[in-house]
Write a protein that holds these residues in place. Structure first.
Motif, PDB file in Angstrom:
ATOM      1  N   MET A   9       0.821  -1.208   0.000  1.00  7.58           N
ATOM      2  CA  MET A   9       0.000   0.000   0.000  1.00  7.58           C
ATOM      3  C   MET A   9       0.856   1.259   0.000  1.00  7.58           C
ATOM      4  SD  MET A   9      -3.065  -0.798  -0.396  1.00  7.58           S
ATOM      5  CE  MET A   9      -3.352   0.946  -0.478  1.00  7.58           C
ATOM      6  N   ARG A  10       1.990   1.231   0.649  1.00  3.18           N
ATOM      7  CA  ARG A  10       2.815   2.429   0.743  1.00  3.18           C
ATOM      8  C   ARG A  10       3.574   2.721  -0.549  1.00  3.18           C
ATOM      9  NH1 ARG A  10       5.276   5.854   4.438  1.00  3.18           N
ATOM     10  NH2 ARG A  10       4.668   4.806   6.339  1.00  3.18           N
ATOM     11  N   LYS A  11       4.037   1.679  -1.248  1.00  2.09           N
ATOM     12  CA  LYS A  11       5.019   1.879  -2.312  1.00  2.09           C
ATOM     13  C   LYS A  11       4.564   1.521  -3.724  1.00  2.09           C
ATOM     14  CE  LYS A  11       8.942   0.950   0.782  1.00  2.09           C
ATOM     15  NZ  LYS A  11      10.064   0.025   1.065  1.00  2.09           N
ATOM     16  N   MET A 211      -4.612   6.702   6.290  1.00  5.05           N
ATOM     17  CA  MET A 211      -4.746   7.069   4.886  1.00  5.05           C
ATOM     18  C   MET A 211      -5.887   8.081   4.766  1.00  5.05           C
ATOM     19  SD  MET A 211      -4.327   3.241   3.208  1.00  5.05           S
ATOM     20  CE  MET A 211      -4.690   3.793   1.531  1.00  5.05           C
ATOM     21  N   ILE A 227       0.118  14.144   1.419  1.00  2.00           N
ATOM     22  CA  ILE A 227       0.756  13.004   0.751  1.00  2.00           C
ATOM     23  C   ILE A 227       2.169  12.779   1.287  1.00  2.00           C
ATOM     24  CG2 ILE A 227       1.634  12.189  -1.489  1.00  2.00           C
ATOM     25  CD1 ILE A 227      -0.797  13.660  -2.766  1.00  2.00           C
ATOM     26  N   VAL A 233       0.060   6.815   4.892  1.00  2.00           N
ATOM     27  CA  VAL A 233       0.469   5.702   4.028  1.00  2.00           C
ATOM     28  C   VAL A 233       0.187   6.023   2.566  1.00  2.00           C
ATOM     29  CG1 VAL A 233       0.131   3.244   3.528  1.00  2.00           C
ATOM     30  CG2 VAL A 233      -0.015   4.064   5.889  1.00  2.00           C
ATOM     31  N   ARG A 234      -1.001   6.577   2.295  1.00  3.97           N
ATOM     32  CA  ARG A 234      -1.389   6.896   0.919  1.00  3.97           C
ATOM     33  C   ARG A 234      -2.562   7.859   0.950  1.00  3.97           C
ATOM     34  NH1 ARG A 234       0.899   3.060  -3.050  1.00  3.97           N
ATOM     35  NH2 ARG A 234       1.082   4.322  -4.919  1.00  3.97           N
ATOM     36  N   VAL A 236      -5.781   8.737  -1.472  1.00  3.12           N
ATOM     37  CA  VAL A 236      -6.519   8.280  -2.650  1.00  3.12           C
ATOM     38  C   VAL A 236      -7.662   9.243  -2.930  1.00  3.12           C
ATOM     39  CG1 VAL A 236      -5.880   5.898  -2.146  1.00  3.12           C
ATOM     40  CG2 VAL A 236      -8.082   6.754  -1.355  1.00  3.12           C
ATOM     41  N   GLY A 256       1.143  12.149  -7.020  1.00  2.00           N
ATOM     42  CA  GLY A 256       1.098  11.329  -5.818  1.00  2.00           C
ATOM     43  C   GLY A 256      -0.287  10.912  -5.381  1.00  2.00           C
ATOM     44  N   ILE A 258      -3.702   8.896  -5.988  1.00  2.00           N
ATOM     45  CA  ILE A 258      -4.156   7.747  -6.774  1.00  2.00           C
ATOM     46  C   ILE A 258      -5.663   7.587  -6.617  1.00  2.00           C
ATOM     47  CG2 ILE A 258      -1.912   6.621  -6.511  1.00  2.00           C
ATOM     48  CD1 ILE A 258      -3.280   4.631  -4.563  1.00  2.00           C
ATOM     49  N   SER A 260      -9.424   5.926  -5.986  1.00  2.00           N
ATOM     50  CA  SER A 260     -10.230   4.924  -5.293  1.00  2.00           C
ATOM     51  C   SER A 260     -11.663   5.127  -5.773  1.00  2.00           C
ATOM     52  CB  SER A 260     -10.139   5.066  -3.780  1.00  2.00           C
ATOM     53  OG  SER A 260     -10.999   4.139  -3.153  1.00  2.00           O
ATOM     54  N   SER A 293      -3.495   7.077 -12.335  1.00  2.00           N
ATOM     55  CA  SER A 293      -2.973   6.959 -10.963  1.00  2.00           C
ATOM     56  C   SER A 293      -1.461   6.857 -10.898  1.00  2.00           C
ATOM     57  CB  SER A 293      -3.589   5.732 -10.280  1.00  2.00           C
ATOM     58  OG  SER A 293      -4.990   5.863 -10.131  1.00  2.00           O
TER      59      SER A 293
END
Length: 295
Positions: A9-11, A211, A227, A233-234, A236, A256, A258, A260, A293
């Protein structure tokens, strides 16, 4: 916390599929999928039909870890099975996709130009079940209608208060203070939201991880400070009523951030499609959202 899921999830590149339509939005989701309300006579039949739709998506050859990092599930989906396996286990073990759970109980009545989340008296029990079902994280939504500082502060306070409860249960919460895309003061509301979020982030203990799921901002890269925050962590983005093309185009401008997406991901799918047609339509949507994304 599952370390492999956390690192993914992080990378990793990709996006999160939102498959968490709840009781209130399920008839609308089924209708968009080509199933009219005359096809079911009670909630059990309705939820069986939506689970069939979700199972068809999850098991599709187009629904893979190559493009999809995670999937957000409705509680009944978590407690149901896909090809004989618990849904979360199927997602992770068969697909390599990280499972999340929607935990809110819907929106309260509007006050101060926002809709807070309804009370969640059974949250502790639900989080216990989520851990038993190998869920990685949660998601909960509230809505900001206009740039009202009082209402926005209440939204963020509530999101962080419950988010920290979720962190203590060993899960990673997605905080979703949505700003309506129809707001007449959207840009101003987003600036207030950013300020409130940053004020909460600086107070967190170093080991707290969470997140965010946010409306794509009017001001490009507005949420860059979130971000980049070490607690996050992320971040979205929700599609919020935009078409897939509109949401993708806006998303690509924000580094950065993404996707959802829910409606924007599923809008071309139909119960009447052959499996090949279904897989191809889902694949096309996934590829478009993935491209937006990972820009």
């Amino acid at each position: 916390m599952n370390t492999k899921q956390f690192e993914r999830m992080r990378k990793d590149p990709g996006f999160i599929a939102a498959l968490d339509q709840s009781g209130g939005s399920t008839p609308k989701a089924l209708k968009a999928y080509g199933i009219e309300e005359t096809a079911f006579h009670n909630d059990e039949e309705m939820f069986d039909l939506i689970h069939q739709m979700r199972s068809r998506i999850i098991t599709s050859c187009a629904f893979t870890a190559q493009h999809i990092l995670g999937a957000i599930l409705f509680e009944r989906t978590m407690n149901s099975k896909v090809e004989g396996m618990d849904t979360a286990d199927y997602l992770w073990e068969k697909k390599g996709i990280v499972p999340f759970l929607k935990v809110d109980k819907g929106l309260a009545d509007e006050a101060d130009d926002v809709q807070l989340m309804k009370p969640m008296p059974d949250l502790e029990a639900l989080l216990k079940t989520a851990n038993e079902k190998h869920i990685f994280g949660t998601k909960m939504r509230s809505v900001i209608k206009e740039a009202n500082p009082i209402g926005i502060k209440k939204i963020v306070d509530q999101q962080f208060e419950i988010g920290l409860q979720i962190v203590k249960a060993g899960l990673v919460p997605i905080l979703e203070p949505e700003v309506s895309i129809n707001s007449s003061t959207k840009k101003a509301a987003e600036a207030l939201l950013l300020k409130e979020i940053q004020e909460h982030l600086v107070k967190l203990d170093d080991d707290v991880l969470l997140m965010f799921k946010l409306t794509i901002p009017t001001e490009t890269n507005l949420y860059a400070p979130i971000i980049d925050d070490p607690h996050v962590v992320r971040v979205v983005a929700l599609s919020g009523g935009y078409t897939r093309k509109e949401a993708d185009d806006l998303l690509m401008k924000n580094q950065g951030l993404i996707a959802s997406f829910s409606r924007a991901l599923l809008s071309d799918l139909s119960a009447q499609q052959t499996q090949e047609e279904f897989d191809n339509a889902l694949k096309q949507a996934i590829l478009e959202i993935y491209k937006a994304s990972v820009h």
